[in-house]
Design an enzyme around this catalytic site. Structure first.
Site, PDB file in Angstrom:
ATOM      1  N   ALA A  50      54.997  70.504  37.720  1.00  0.00           N
ATOM      2  CA  ALA A  50      53.856  71.374  37.966  1.00  0.00           C
ATOM      3  C   ALA A  50      54.171  72.595  38.820  1.00  0.00           C
ATOM      4  O   ALA A  50      53.261  73.334  39.181  1.00  0.00           O
ATOM      5  CB  ALA A  50      52.734  70.577  38.638  1.00  0.00           C
ATOM      6  N   ARG A  75      46.950  72.395  38.708  1.00  0.00           N
ATOM      7  CA  ARG A  75      46.222  71.708  37.639  1.00  0.00           C
ATOM      8  C   ARG A  75      45.739  72.723  36.592  1.00  0.00           C
ATOM      9  O   ARG A  75      45.758  72.455  35.394  1.00  0.00           O
ATOM     10  CB  ARG A  75      45.012  70.953  38.203  1.00  0.00           C
ATOM     11  CG  ARG A  75      45.330  69.855  39.186  1.00  0.00           C
ATOM     12  CD  ARG A  75      46.099  68.699  38.620  1.00  0.00           C
ATOM     13  NE  ARG A  75      47.514  68.935  38.430  1.00  0.00           N
ATOM     14  CZ  ARG A  75      48.422  68.973  39.417  1.00  0.00           C
ATOM     15  NH1 ARG A  75      48.060  68.816  40.680  1.00  0.00           N
ATOM     16  NH2 ARG A  75      49.687  69.173  39.144  1.00  0.00           N
ATOM     17  N   ARG A 128      57.563  57.291  38.818  1.00  0.00           N
ATOM     18  CA  ARG A 128      56.467  58.002  38.148  1.00  0.00           C
ATOM     19  C   ARG A 128      57.081  59.235  37.493  1.00  0.00           C
ATOM     20  O   ARG A 128      57.630  60.105  38.177  1.00  0.00           O
ATOM     21  CB  ARG A 128      55.395  58.429  39.145  1.00  0.00           C
ATOM     22  CG  ARG A 128      54.260  59.261  38.520  1.00  0.00           C
ATOM     23  CD  ARG A 128      53.404  59.934  39.579  1.00  0.00           C
ATOM     24  NE  ARG A 128      52.825  58.961  40.487  1.00  0.00           N
ATOM     25  CZ  ARG A 128      52.422  59.251  41.724  1.00  0.00           C
ATOM     26  NH1 ARG A 128      52.567  60.471  42.201  1.00  0.00           N
ATOM     27  NH2 ARG A 128      51.904  58.322  42.488  1.00  0.00           N
ATOM     28  N   ASP A 157      55.894  61.791  46.360  1.00  0.00           N
ATOM     29  CA  ASP A 157      55.633  62.819  45.362  1.00  0.00           C
ATOM     30  C   ASP A 157      56.797  63.793  45.250  1.00  0.00           C
ATOM     31  O   ASP A 157      57.506  64.060  46.231  1.00  0.00           O
ATOM     32  CB  ASP A 157      54.376  63.614  45.740  1.00  0.00           C
ATOM     33  CG  ASP A 157      53.135  63.087  45.055  1.00  0.00           C
ATOM     34  OD1 ASP A 157      53.246  62.531  43.954  1.00  0.00           O
ATOM     35  OD2 ASP A 157      52.035  63.232  45.628  1.00  0.00           O
ATOM     36  N   LYS A 183      55.615  65.700  33.864  1.00  0.00           N
ATOM     37  CA  LYS A 183      56.284  66.826  33.223  1.00  0.00           C
ATOM     38  C   LYS A 183      56.752  67.847  34.247  1.00  0.00           C
ATOM     39  O   LYS A 183      57.811  68.448  34.095  1.00  0.00           O
ATOM     40  CB  LYS A 183      55.359  67.477  32.190  1.00  0.00           C
ATOM     41  CG  LYS A 183      55.202  66.648  30.927  1.00  0.00           C
ATOM     42  CD  LYS A 183      54.475  67.413  29.828  1.00  0.00           C
ATOM     43  CE  LYS A 183      54.445  66.617  28.531  1.00  0.00           C
ATOM     44  NZ  LYS A 183      53.743  67.337  27.441  1.00  0.00           N
TER      45      LYS A 183
END
Length: 317
Positions: A199, A299, A194, A144, A197
């Site tokens: 976060a 989120r 992956r 990630d 945009k």
């Protein structure tokens, strides 16, 4: 872009706000929507259900910025057990896709990257341990992205391990000014990227700030990946991006099984089902664990609709 995004992202780093929200039982509704549970026992039925519906999955054991060696080792142990259990749930009918139906997503700061001294080396060694286990189980691993200060070290770890583990994936964040060049580097044969945009709360000097700029940057990065010979993973809920991805794939002669869409657990579930039924690879990013606060606030910052749901929960609507 959500005008409250900077405020919400600031709250992600606020210990006081974390105490308020994690101590309020009414937030359970919003947490359950976006987080599959705090334990593997809660997670596994969610995984089995999504796989049974024809979707692929990527599981993230929540946690980051570990500064304790024992905690990093505990994270590795959790992932090793997780890999065994999710591999056992993997459906056997995915041969039409190049993708492994089951993946785990790992943050290097959770594996010890932020430890003093040789933290990056410790994290890379821990990642290699997970990659060996995953390769034996037929499970993919993706690293990630975190905030921009970790990008160089994270991509260095991916470069170091890909000769031994060519299936190792990486996450790139389109809002960073550097990302189009990173996509060009990682668009070669066998690579998995992956593209999201972004976060995290980043300064204007390193990241685009306006929503239109971020979308334009995403599409430019995606075109590089789709034109390459790797395996693009289109991590977006944006209808503009979804349509553009399918058009780019068609223009470049890329069949549906040589890229995939990705969405977050709890977000646009009807669209997830539609893409699956249309024959596209659809992977759902599923977080679990007690360290849900930072994930949840990011989120909320991404989508105003998520914030509205949270506010309804707080007022009991």
């Amino acid at each position: 872009m959500n005008p409250l995004r900077p405020v919400i992202l600031a709250a992600a780093g606020s210990p006081r706000m974390k105490r308020v929200l994690t101590g309020t039982s009414i937030t359970a509704e919003i947490v359950r929507r976006f987080v599959a549970g705090e334990t593997r026992a809660e997670l596994l039925p969610v995984v089995a259900g999504l796989l049974g519906e024809g979707r692929m999955i990527s599981v993230d054991f929540l946690g980051e910025n570990t500064t304790d060696r024992g905690r990093a080792e505990a994270t590795v142990a959790e992932y090793l057990s997780l890999i065994d259990q999710v591999a056992a749930l993997s459906r056997p009918d995915s041969s039409e896709f190049e993708a492994a139906p089951v993946e785990v997503s790992v943050k290097l700061s959770a594996l010890g990257q932020a430890l003093p001294g040789d933290g990056p080396a410790i994290a890379t060694d821990n990642l290699a341990t997970l990659c060996r286990k995953a390769a034996e189980a037929g499970v993919w691993v993706s690293v990630d992205a975190e905030d921009h200060t970790t990008t160089d070290a994270t991509l260095a770890a991916v470069r170091a391990l890909r000769p031994e583990f060519p299936e190792l994936g990486a996450v790139l964040q389109a809002y960073l000014h550097r990302t189009e060049a990173d996509c060009a580097e990682f668009a070669g044969p066998g690579s998995r990227i992956r593209l999201c945009k972004g976060a995290y709360r980043e300064p204007a000097g390193v990241a685009f700030q306006k929503a239109t700029e971020v979308t334009d940057a995403y599409l430019a990065c995606l075109e590089v990946l789709m034109s390459g010979s790797g395996y693009p993973m289109v991590a977006s809920h944006d209808p503009v991006v979804i349509v553009a991805a399918e058009a780019m794939a068609a223009e470049s002669g890329r069949p549906a099984h040589r890229f995939e869409h990705q969405m977050l657990y709890g977000v646009r579930t009807a669209e997830q089902a539609r893409l699956t039924a249309a024959g596209y690879g659809m992977r759902v990013y599923i977080p679990y664990g007690v360290e849900w606060y930072g994930y949840l606030t990011r989120r909320l910052a991404e989508r105003p609709a998520n914030l509205a749901l949270f506010l309804r929960a707080l007022v009991g609507d």
